[in-house]
Design an enzyme around this catalytic site. Structure first.
Site, mmCIF file in Angstrom:
data_model
loop_
_atom_site.group_PDB
_atom_site.id
_atom_site.type_symbol
_atom_site.label_atom_id
_atom_site.label_comp_id
_atom_site.label_asym_id
_atom_site.label_seq_id
_atom_site.Cartn_x
_atom_site.Cartn_y
_atom_site.Cartn_z
ATOM 1 N N GLY A 1 -2.748 30.053 -41.975
ATOM 2 C CA GLY A 1 -2.530 31.379 -41.002
ATOM 3 C C GLY A 1 -3.124 32.437 -41.795
ATOM 4 O O GLY A 1 -2.836 32.553 -42.893
ATOM 5 N N GLN B 1 -2.511 41.270 -43.435
ATOM 6 C CA GLN B 1 -2.907 40.776 -44.530
ATOM 7 C C GLN B 1 -4.582 40.920 -45.199
ATOM 8 O O GLN B 1 -4.866 40.749 -46.151
ATOM 9 C CB GLN B 1 -2.856 39.230 -44.572
ATOM 10 C CG GLN B 1 -1.405 38.828 -44.375
ATOM 11 C CD GLN B 1 -1.218 37.309 -44.324
ATOM 12 O OE1 GLN B 1 -1.617 36.512 -43.541
ATOM 13 N NE2 GLN B 1 -1.030 36.514 -45.519
ATOM 14 N N CYS C 1 2.923 31.873 -48.692
ATOM 15 C CA CYS C 1 2.120 32.911 -47.866
ATOM 16 C C CYS C 1 0.890 33.434 -48.910
ATOM 17 O O CYS C 1 1.281 33.571 -49.983
ATOM 18 C CB CYS C 1 3.205 34.202 -47.879
ATOM 19 S SG CYS C 1 2.380 35.397 -46.839
ATOM 20 N N LEU C 2 -0.255 33.455 -48.051
ATOM 21 C CA LEU C 2 -1.459 34.032 -49.067
ATOM 22 C C LEU C 2 -1.274 35.246 -49.880
ATOM 23 O O LEU C 2 -1.863 35.718 -50.861
ATOM 24 C CB LEU C 2 -2.696 34.029 -48.315
ATOM 25 C CG LEU C 2 -2.986 32.387 -47.704
ATOM 26 C CD1 LEU C 2 -4.274 32.820 -46.832
ATOM 27 C CD2 LEU C 2 -3.599 31.753 -48.767
ATOM 28 N N HIS D 1 5.866 32.562 -38.488
ATOM 29 C CA HIS D 1 5.763 33.222 -40.119
ATOM 30 C C HIS D 1 4.510 34.374 -39.798
ATOM 31 O O HIS D 1 4.716 35.414 -40.119
ATOM 32 C CB HIS D 1 4.941 32.224 -40.835
ATOM 33 C CG HIS D 1 4.490 32.643 -42.370
ATOM 34 N ND1 HIS D 1 5.235 32.510 -43.501
ATOM 35 C CD2 HIS D 1 3.638 33.390 -42.513
ATOM 36 C CE1 HIS D 1 4.599 32.934 -44.562
ATOM 37 N NE2 HIS D 1 3.524 33.787 -43.952
ATOM 38 N N GLU D 2 3.518 33.979 -39.119
ATOM 39 C CA GLU D 2 2.425 34.942 -38.751
ATOM 40 C C GLU D 2 2.847 36.189 -37.806
ATOM 41 O O GLU D 2 2.558 37.403 -38.072
ATOM 42 C CB GLU D 2 1.314 34.151 -38.089
ATOM 43 C CG GLU D 2 0.472 33.303 -38.781
ATOM 44 C CD GLU D 2 0.349 33.660 -40.402
ATOM 45 O OE1 GLU D 2 -0.114 34.922 -40.559
ATOM 46 O OE2 GLU D 2 0.159 32.764 -41.255
ATOM 47 N N HIS E 1 4.533 38.660 -39.800
ATOM 48 C CA HIS E 1 3.615 39.705 -40.303
ATOM 49 C C HIS E 1 3.204 41.073 -39.661
ATOM 50 O O HIS E 1 3.166 42.025 -40.057
ATOM 51 C CB HIS E 1 2.363 39.127 -40.789
ATOM 52 C CG HIS E 1 2.221 38.364 -41.916
ATOM 53 N ND1 HIS E 1 2.470 39.033 -43.287
ATOM 54 C CD2 HIS E 1 2.279 36.942 -42.205
ATOM 55 C CE1 HIS E 1 2.277 38.098 -44.201
ATOM 56 N NE2 HIS E 1 2.414 36.795 -43.679
HETATM 57 ZN ZN LIG Z 1 1.973 35.046 -44.804
#
Ligand SMILES: [Zn+2]
Length: 170
Positions: free
Chosen positions: A45, A50, A89-90, A131-132, A135
């Protein structure tokens, strides 16, 4: 086009994102590039903040053969039952910690064509969606881990933040 993924310490990750009023060609292109960036980084995701865009959309590919482009999402229902599993998480590279998430959710969003979609999600998809969604609220998963885990990763987080600050100064 590949985006550079913003990392912990970058302020664009702690902002509540704005609703998309109109799904323009530009937004469709950004969504395409976000999918490419997510795949390149082998993530499941990726949310607009991000990549430095504080708007309410994200992409998801949890391996169920559907690449979801999700705009203006809302979580309509969350089960009281929850699951707890490792999350990463990226934007917080190298850190994986247990997070509690609702096991089932009912969501509503617009797809890239502006159509309203309602979906019930369970398992990994439900978890990734939450999770997304976080963000878009300016929240990272590390804010949901236990105080003990938080303490354990504090040094690593500090290092990521320092790296981020170096990148931002360039
Ligand atoms: Zn993330």
């Amino acid at each position: 086009m590949l985006y550079e993924i913003r990392t912990y310490g970058d302020n664009c990750l702690n902002v509540k994102c704005e609703k998309v009023e109109e799904i323009t060609e530009e937004i469709k292109n950004i969504l395409e590039d976000m999918v490419e960036t997510m795949h390149e980084a082998t993530g499941v995701g990726l949310a607009a903040p991000q990549v430095g865009i504080n708007k309410r959309f994200f992409v998801l590919d949890v391996g169920d053969k559907v690449i979801r482009k999700i705009i203006n999402p809302e979580i309509l229902e969350m089960s009281e039952e929850y699951t707890e599993s490792d999350e990463g998480c990226l934007s917080v590279p190298g850190i994986y910690k247990k997070v509690k998430r609702a096991a089932r959710i009912k969501v509503k969003y617009q797809n890239k064509d502006g159509e309203e979609v309602e979906e019930e999600m369970t398992g990994f998809l439900a978890k990734a969606f939450q999770h997304e969604y976080d963000h878009l609220e300016g929240k990272l998963f590390i804010e949901r881990i236990s105080p003990v885990s938080r303490k354990i990763i504090s040094k690593k987080l500090h290092l990521i933040k320092k790296e981020t600050e170096k990148k931002l100064k360039k």
